[in-house]
Design a protein around this motif. Structure first.
Motif, PDB file in Angstrom:
ATOM      1  N   ASP A 252      11.640  -2.018  11.623  1.00  0.00           N
ATOM      2  CA  ASP A 252      11.397  -0.601  11.875  1.00  0.00           C
ATOM      3  C   ASP A 252      12.258  -0.147  13.042  1.00  0.00           C
ATOM      4  N   VAL A 253      12.938   0.970  12.875  1.00  0.00           N
ATOM      5  CA  VAL A 253      13.815   1.522  13.910  1.00  0.00           C
ATOM      6  C   VAL A 253      13.292   2.899  14.287  1.00  0.00           C
ATOM      7  N   GLY A 261      12.885  14.208  16.493  1.00  0.00           N
ATOM      8  CA  GLY A 261      12.777  15.108  15.356  1.00  0.00           C
ATOM      9  C   GLY A 261      13.707  14.758  14.216  1.00  0.00           C
ATOM     10  N   TRP A 262      14.484  13.717  14.351  1.00  0.00           N
ATOM     11  CA  TRP A 262      15.365  13.220  13.304  1.00  0.00           C
ATOM     12  C   TRP A 262      15.487  11.716  13.474  1.00  0.00           C
ATOM     13  N   ALA A 263      15.775  11.018  12.389  1.00  0.00           N
ATOM     14  CA  ALA A 263      15.792   9.552  12.408  1.00  0.00           C
ATOM     15  C   ALA A 263      17.166   9.041  12.815  1.00  0.00           C
ATOM     16  N   PRO A 264      17.223   8.046  13.702  1.00  0.00           N
ATOM     17  CA  PRO A 264      18.528   7.462  14.065  1.00  0.00           C
ATOM     18  C   PRO A 264      19.138   6.735  12.880  1.00  0.00           C
ATOM     19  N   GLY A 265      20.434   6.901  12.710  1.00  0.00           N
ATOM     20  CA  GLY A 265      21.141   6.233  11.621  1.00  0.00           C
ATOM     21  C   GLY A 265      21.947   5.058  12.130  1.00  0.00           C
ATOM     22  N   SER A 287      17.351   3.314   6.613  1.00  0.00           N
ATOM     23  CA  SER A 287      17.005   4.457   5.795  1.00  0.00           C
ATOM     24  C   SER A 287      15.567   4.841   6.097  1.00  0.00           C
ATOM     25  N   ALA A 288      15.370   6.102   6.487  1.00  0.00           N
ATOM     26  CA  ALA A 288      14.039   6.598   6.832  1.00  0.00           C
ATOM     27  C   ALA A 288      13.374   5.708   7.869  1.00  0.00           C
ATOM     28  N   GLY A 289      14.177   5.219   8.835  1.00  0.00           N
ATOM     29  CA  GLY A 289      13.630   4.444   9.935  1.00  0.00           C
ATOM     30  C   GLY A 289      13.346   2.992   9.625  1.00  0.00           C
TER      31      GLY A 289
END
Length: 757
Positions: A252-253, A261-265, A287-289
């Motif tokens: 999990d990231v 407010g946005w997921a790290p890529g 993908s999606a954290g």
């Protein structure tokens, strides 16, 4: 606990088993690149973040910025980050008027100011690259999405309260109608530090009514800090499922602190660690954290995860805690060895895989690189690693109850971590200029690649669009020629609206104060004696309440506002004439020499929350009589509020002074203002003016270029010059009900402005 000397024990390296090489079953190939190219950082520059262009009949969005002496550099938003530093941090104002910010009074917020402030990013929007003739109406900027740790509010400050323009909180404030040929600034408030992603679209119609729509672009604003720092992240192994020699790993990231407010890529690298040796098991995209990988690691040891962000400038990397490998060890081995230890750090070593041998005890053998070996009994070893143990090899001998040697583990090595060298100071290479509808590129040298100019003048010697041969037309010398004439009182131009700037020029070696007149769309430098500025009813406004504005007295004043307004001349000042910009040593000084009129004059600006900002010059109490105007390589452009306290005719003498081309120079001029219900024609006086026109050696008329004394300056706007306007800058700001209306520092009769939606 027993420590025994054992000379030569380091030579006994009986290996009972060798760990199998890790094999990744899924995921990208090890070593594949993850980090993208660095973004151009804009932190103190003047930029039009949302810039609209017309490229070969297509509407497009990009960014423009003034970079050093280069004005209006076109940038790709995907390669740019706007850094709002802690120098822009302010306390939220009190009062219900700013309740829309959603924070408590006094709470820290970061503000990109509407008025230029040295050392702080100054961002606006721009449609000057869209000819009015190419569209059938205003251009609608639409905020399609905002993702960040807090809220974003964009508004104008005025003494009648803030006028909201765009908001991440209020979905009814997500679009703004902006006429073509407009350049505007307002205040941008970010309620929390962090990284914001603002996705913007632009649309309009052709003159025939056909729709035009630009591809949406995402603009990144990094808020907080004195320098750009990545937002910390965290990664943890959430799943370890073993089966048939393989292990399914899940990581999990997420953000280490405040949610952005946005997921790290990026990607996660899964690692097997045993005996101080790390082996990559493979990579998996986030993908999606979450990242998942199935691998076949050696038995025993530990597994861990490392997150590598795609945007390392904005997003931090992270390493998880090491967890036991669910695949059991089949041979004895030492676990818990780190790749490197800080001096004095304790190494906690343990054994696994020894149960199959039926060993009754273990004897640890530590062989320093430059000392005798020593031993210690037990199933674990705890030892402080210092310089004497840097490079020491450690094994564990396994013995039966009667002392029979059953075997020995492979050796592991204790090492001190290398001292970290200080990071080099960050550098920012010149950005790539974004060509229409293509990505900018930066070669290894870091030199910018200019975008192709879609408009190449004939005879310029530039390559043809198809890359054909160049053609060169011999240049005809155009000589600046002084023409002196008398302007009669009846010929004086009465100015009731439009953009003008006072500024110094050099003519025949002398400093001459002139007015750059932008009203016709073609910029012309004129003598102040040719003009009368009329401030009529549209300029009349009540003095606002409050001690801050007491210098204006009571009742009403007549004011040139901070922002352009229909029916009022919009006078500023600049140091952009080509005989001044890049040729002055230090700033120029603008001095109010005298005011001959029935009242007083005050010239000042507003701060981001509607209070009095800079007091430039004036005849009222507490105001200086001069202000310093920067020059630099490209000059600057400033707007303030000009407030007159009584009706009548004013003759205002202003002067500029400074060192230009190594010589001290100064000059003055008289500006005439007809204020209130007076006849502006009655204020006109005959005057003698000197114009500079172009003549060839044969006496034929020709057009002077902008670098010649008295010649026309490059067109106003970010695209061609450095702007340091203290307010909204640009062309028609009221068309189509646009809310970028008067930001006067003085009040007006109570009325509300309705922004274009």
């Amino acid at each position: 606990m027993v420590r025994r000397s054992l000379a030569g024990a380091g030579a006994i390296l009986v290996v009972l088993g060798v760990a199998a090489q890790a094999a990744a079953v899924s995921g990208p190939l090890p070593g594949s690149p993850v980090a993208g190219p660095a973004r151009q950082v804009l932190a103190t520059e003047h930029t039009d973040a949302f810039s609209v262009f017309m490229d070969d009949g297509r509407l497009s969005l990009a960014t423009m910025a003034d970079l050093g002496s280069r004005r209006g550099v076109r940038l790709d938003p995907d390669a740019t980050v706007f850094h709002v530093t802690d120098d822009a941090r302010r306390a939220a104002p009190t009062g219900s008027a700013f309740g829309f910010l959603g924070v408590a009074p006094g709470a820290p917020v970061h503000v990109i100011p509407q008025a230029y402030t040295p050392g702080i990013l100054w961002a606006g929007w721009n449609t000057e690259r869209v000819p009015a003739s190419a569209v059938g109406g205003p251009i609608r900027l639409t905020v399609e999405d905002v993702r960040g740790p807090g809220a974003v509010e964009i508004y104008e400050s005025g003494v009648d309260g803030p006028q909201r323009l765009l908001s991440s909180r209020d979905r009814g404030l997500r679009s703004l109608a902006v006429p073509a040929n407009t350049h505007a600034h307002a205040s941008w408030v970010f309620t929390e530090p962090g990284v914001y992603r603002i996705t913007v679209g632009a649309s309009t119609t052709t003159p025939q009514g056909a729709p035009l729509r630009a591809t949406s672009r995402t603009y990144v604003f990094a808020v907080g800090g004195s320098s750009l720092e990545a937002v910390p992240t965290q990664v943890q192994i959430a799943g370890r499922t073993a089966g048939e020699g393989q292990v399914a790993l899940t990581a999990d990231v997420g953000w280490a602190a405040r949610d952005q407010g946005w997921a790290p890529g990026g990607r996660v690298t899964f690692v097997h660690r045993a005996g101080g040796v790390e082996t990559d098991l493979g990579h998996a995209p986030v993908s999606a954290g979450q990242a998942q990988l199935t691998a076949a690691p050696p038995g025993g040891g530990q597994v861990l995860a490392r997150f590598e962000p795609t945007e390392a400038q904005l997003v931090g990397s992270a390493t998880s805690a090491a967890l036991p490998n669910p695949v059991a060890a089949t041979t004895p081995q030492i676990t818990g060895v780190s790749p490197g230890y800080a001096p004095g750090e304790t190494a906690e070593l343990a054994l696994e895989g020894h149960e199959a041998l039926g060993a009754a005890r273990a004897v640890w053998v530590v062989q320093p690189a430059a000392d005798e070996a020593w031993t210690q009994d037990g199933w674990a070893l705890s030892v402080a690693v210092d310089e004497s143990l840097d490079g020491a090899q450690v094994t564990a001998a396994l013995e039966a109850e009667d002392g029979t040697r059953l075997g020995e583990t492979p050796a592991v090595t204790l090492r001190l971590a290398p001292a970290q060298e200080p990071s080099p100071a960050p550098t920012t290479s010149p950005p790539a200029e974004a060509a229409p509808e293509q990505e900018p590129t930066v070669p290894p040298s870091g030199d910018p690649v200019p975008a192709p100019d879609p408009e190449v003048p004939e005879g310029s010697g530039a390559p043809s669009p198809a890359g054909g041969a160049t053609t060169t037309t011999a240049a005809v010398e155009c000589i600046p020629t002084a023409v002196t004439e008398t302007v009669e009182a009846g010929q004086v131009d009465v100015v009731t609206e439009g953009h003008l700037d006072l500024g110094p020029t050099i003519q025949d070696g002398s400093l001459v104060v002139a007015v750059k007149d932008d009203r016709s769309g073609t910029q012309v430098w004129r003598s102040p004696g040719e003009l009368v500025l009329h401030l009529g009813e549209a300029a009349r406004t009540p003095v606002p309440a409050g001690e801050d504005f007491s210098f204006l007295g009571t009742g009403h004043v007549w004011a040139i506002p901070l922002a352009q307004r229909t029916g009022v001349p919009w006078l500023g000042w600049n140091t952009q004439h080509p005989t001044i910009a890049g040729r002055a040593s230090g700033p120029m000084t603008l001095t109010l020499e005298s005011v001959d009129g029935p009242g007083s004059l005050a010239v000042y600006s507003l701060d981001s929350f509607g209070g009095v900002g800079d007091r430039y010059f004036g005849t009222v109490d507490g105001f200086p009589r001069s202000t310093s105007v920067p020059v630099g390589a490209a000059g600057v452009h400033v707007h303030g509020i000009w407030a007159f306290t009584a009706e009548g005719i004013y003759r205002v003498t202003v002067g500029f002074s400074g060192t230009v081309d190594g010589a001290a120079r100064s000059g003055t001029a008289v500006m005439t203002f007809a204020v209130g219900d007076v006849d502006p024609a009655g204020a006109a006086q005959a005057s003698t003016v000197t114009r500079y026109v172009g003549r060839t050696p044969d006496g034929e008329e020709c057009e002077l270029d902008a670098s010649q004394a008295g010649g026309g300056l490059a067109r106003t706007g970010l695209a061609d010059q450095t702007l340091v306007d203290l307010g909204v800058v640009g062309g028609a700001l009221l068309a189509a009900g646009l809310a970028l209306t008067a930001l006067s520092a003085v009040g007006r009769e109570p009325r509300r402005r309705t922004p274009g939606r």
